[in-house]
Design a protein around this motif. Sequence first.
Motif, PDB file in Angstrom:
ATOM      1  N   UNK A   6      -1.078  30.861 -17.417  1.00 44.10           N
ATOM      2  CA  UNK A   6      -1.700  31.928 -18.180  1.00 44.10           C
ATOM      3  C   UNK A   6      -1.297  31.707 -19.630  1.00 44.10           C
ATOM      4  N   UNK A   7      -1.935  32.357 -20.589  1.00 38.81           N
ATOM      5  CA  UNK A   7      -1.662  32.050 -21.991  1.00 38.81           C
ATOM      6  C   UNK A   7      -0.184  32.101 -22.393  1.00 38.81           C
ATOM      7  N   UNK A   8       0.617  32.912 -21.734  1.00 31.85           N
ATOM      8  CA  UNK A   8       2.013  33.032 -22.140  1.00 31.85           C
ATOM      9  C   UNK A   8       2.978  32.619 -21.039  1.00 31.85           C
ATOM     10  N   UNK A   9       2.483  31.899 -20.051  1.00 34.98           N
ATOM     11  CA  UNK A   9       3.353  31.456 -18.964  1.00 34.98           C
ATOM     12  C   UNK A   9       3.910  30.082 -19.278  1.00 34.98           C
ATOM     13  N   UNK A  10       5.204  29.961 -19.197  1.00 32.86           N
ATOM     14  CA  UNK A  10       5.883  28.688 -19.395  1.00 32.86           C
ATOM     15  C   UNK A  10       6.605  28.377 -18.094  1.00 32.86           C
ATOM     16  N   UNK A  11       6.497  27.138 -17.651  1.00 31.68           N
ATOM     17  CA  UNK A  11       7.193  26.703 -16.445  1.00 31.68           C
ATOM     18  C   UNK A  11       8.202  25.637 -16.835  1.00 31.68           C
ATOM     19  N   UNK A  12       9.431  25.809 -16.370  1.00 33.21           N
ATOM     20  CA  UNK A  12      10.476  24.815 -16.607  1.00 33.21           C
ATOM     21  C   UNK A  12      10.794  24.163 -15.265  1.00 33.21           C
ATOM     22  N   UNK A  18      22.110  20.727 -14.403  1.00 27.44           N
ATOM     23  CA  UNK A  18      21.491  19.929 -15.459  1.00 27.44           C
ATOM     24  C   UNK A  18      21.808  20.583 -16.806  1.00 27.44           C
ATOM     25  N   UNK A  19      22.594  19.901 -17.616  1.00 25.55           N
ATOM     26  CA  UNK A  19      23.020  20.459 -18.906  1.00 25.55           C
ATOM     27  C   UNK A  19      21.825  20.704 -19.815  1.00 25.55           C
ATOM     28  N   UNK A  20      20.912  19.740 -19.885  1.00 22.84           N
ATOM     29  CA  UNK A  20      19.741  19.919 -20.741  1.00 22.84           C
ATOM     30  C   UNK A  20      18.860  21.074 -20.251  1.00 22.84           C
ATOM     31  N   UNK A  21      18.814  21.277 -18.945  1.00 25.99           N
ATOM     32  CA  UNK A  21      18.057  22.399 -18.388  1.00 25.99           C
ATOM     33  C   UNK A  21      18.673  23.722 -18.830  1.00 25.99           C
ATOM     34  N   UNK A  22      19.982  23.828 -18.719  1.00 27.89           N
ATOM     35  CA  UNK A  22      20.685  25.053 -19.128  1.00 27.89           C
ATOM     36  C   UNK A  22      20.484  25.323 -20.607  1.00 27.89           C
ATOM     37  N   UNK A  23      20.560  24.280 -21.426  1.00 26.37           N
ATOM     38  CA  UNK A  23      20.352  24.452 -22.868  1.00 26.37           C
ATOM     39  C   UNK A  23      18.917  24.903 -23.151  1.00 26.37           C
ATOM     40  N   UNK A  24      17.973  24.395 -22.376  1.00 27.88           N
ATOM     41  CA  UNK A  24      16.576  24.800 -22.537  1.00 27.88           C
ATOM     42  C   UNK A  24      16.400  26.264 -22.182  1.00 27.88           C
ATOM     43  N   UNK A  25      16.989  26.712 -21.066  1.00 28.67           N
ATOM     44  CA  UNK A  25      16.902  28.132 -20.693  1.00 28.67           C
ATOM     45  C   UNK A  25      17.453  29.015 -21.806  1.00 28.67           C
ATOM     46  N   UNK A  59      14.605  15.580 -16.438  1.00 30.35           N
ATOM     47  CA  UNK A  59      14.592  17.042 -16.378  1.00 30.35           C
ATOM     48  C   UNK A  59      15.341  17.547 -17.603  1.00 30.35           C
ATOM     49  N   UNK A  60      14.941  18.670 -18.099  1.00 26.17           N
ATOM     50  CA  UNK A  60      13.832  19.509 -17.661  1.00 26.17           C
ATOM     51  C   UNK A  60      12.498  19.001 -18.191  1.00 26.17           C
ATOM     52  N   UNK A  61      11.441  19.486 -17.565  1.00 30.41           N
ATOM     53  CA  UNK A  61      10.099  19.335 -18.106  1.00 30.41           C
ATOM     54  C   UNK A  61       9.603  20.748 -18.373  1.00 30.41           C
ATOM     55  N   UNK A  62       9.216  21.000 -19.610  1.00 34.35           N
ATOM     56  CA  UNK A  62       8.674  22.303 -19.995  1.00 34.35           C
ATOM     57  C   UNK A  62       7.158  22.154 -20.047  1.00 34.35           C
ATOM     58  N   UNK A  63       6.473  22.963 -19.246  1.00 32.84           N
ATOM     59  CA  UNK A  63       5.019  22.909 -19.159  1.00 32.84           C
ATOM     60  C   UNK A  63       4.447  24.224 -19.649  1.00 32.84           C
ATOM     61  N   UNK A  64       3.649  24.125 -20.713  1.00 29.77           N
ATOM     62  CA  UNK A  64       2.969  25.300 -21.251  1.00 29.77           C
ATOM     63  C   UNK A  64       1.492  25.233 -20.887  1.00 29.77           C
ATOM     64  N   UNK A  66      -1.936  21.991 -20.115  1.00 29.88           N
ATOM     65  CA  UNK A  66      -2.259  20.571 -19.946  1.00 29.88           C
ATOM     66  C   UNK A  66      -2.056  19.802 -21.246  1.00 29.88           C
ATOM     67  N   UNK A  67      -2.214  20.488 -22.374  1.00 31.02           N
ATOM     68  CA  UNK A  67      -2.082  19.849 -23.681  1.00 31.02           C
ATOM     69  C   UNK A  67      -0.704  20.009 -24.314  1.00 31.02           C
ATOM     70  N   UNK A  68       0.131  20.853 -23.753  1.00 29.51           N
ATOM     71  CA  UNK A  68       1.442  21.116 -24.353  1.00 29.51           C
ATOM     72  C   UNK A  68       2.525  21.111 -23.278  1.00 29.51           C
ATOM     73  N   UNK A  69       3.299  20.049 -23.262  1.00 29.22           N
ATOM     74  CA  UNK A  69       4.428  19.912 -22.340  1.00 29.22           C
ATOM     75  C   UNK A  69       5.352  18.849 -22.905  1.00 29.22           C
ATOM     76  N   UNK A  70       6.604  18.905 -22.490  1.00 30.20           N
ATOM     77  CA  UNK A  70       7.571  17.914 -22.960  1.00 30.20           C
ATOM     78  C   UNK A  70       8.723  17.797 -21.978  1.00 30.20           C
ATOM     79  N   UNK A  71       9.466  16.698 -22.112  1.00 32.00           N
ATOM     80  CA  UNK A  71      10.631  16.460 -21.278  1.00 32.00           C
ATOM     81  C   UNK A  71      11.898  16.507 -22.110  1.00 32.00           C
ATOM     82  N   UNK A  72      12.977  16.961 -21.493  1.00 29.81           N
ATOM     83  CA  UNK A  72      14.270  17.025 -22.167  1.00 29.81           C
ATOM     84  C   UNK A  72      14.441  18.311 -22.959  1.00 29.81           C
ATOM     85  N   UNK A  73      15.615  18.441 -23.550  1.00 30.39           N
ATOM     86  CA  UNK A  73      15.920  19.610 -24.382  1.00 30.39           C
ATOM     87  C   UNK A  73      15.339  19.370 -25.764  1.00 30.39           C
TER      88      UNK A  73
END
Length: 91
Positions: A6-12, A18-25, A59-64, A66-73
């Motif tokens: 959805x427009x404001x849903x982000x999936x991690x 995972x240290x980078x995951x915790x830093x991302x949260x 990990x992590x992969x942040x998915x916003x 199809x056009x906006x996603x990235x890996x890592x912190x």
Amino acid sequence: MNTTSTPHQVTVYSKPSCVQCTMTYRKLDNAGISYIVVDVTEDEDAVAFIKDQLGYLTAPVVFVSEDLHWGGFRPDLIEGLAATLAATNAA
């Protein structure tokens, strides 16, 4: 697996201890961005999605979207996302 956000849903997509995951949260929390967490150690479909469709092996992969996603912190991308969401909410 539902990969449409959805427009404001982000999936991690993350894994335990995972240290980078915790830093991302923490950065998402501090930026006021809500998100859901998918543990890739418990979800084979999620692993297939981030590996086969998005091309990530980290990990992590942040998915916003199809056009906006990235890996890592990536604090720079989280800050940019926060600014975009704030501008969208203000409109």
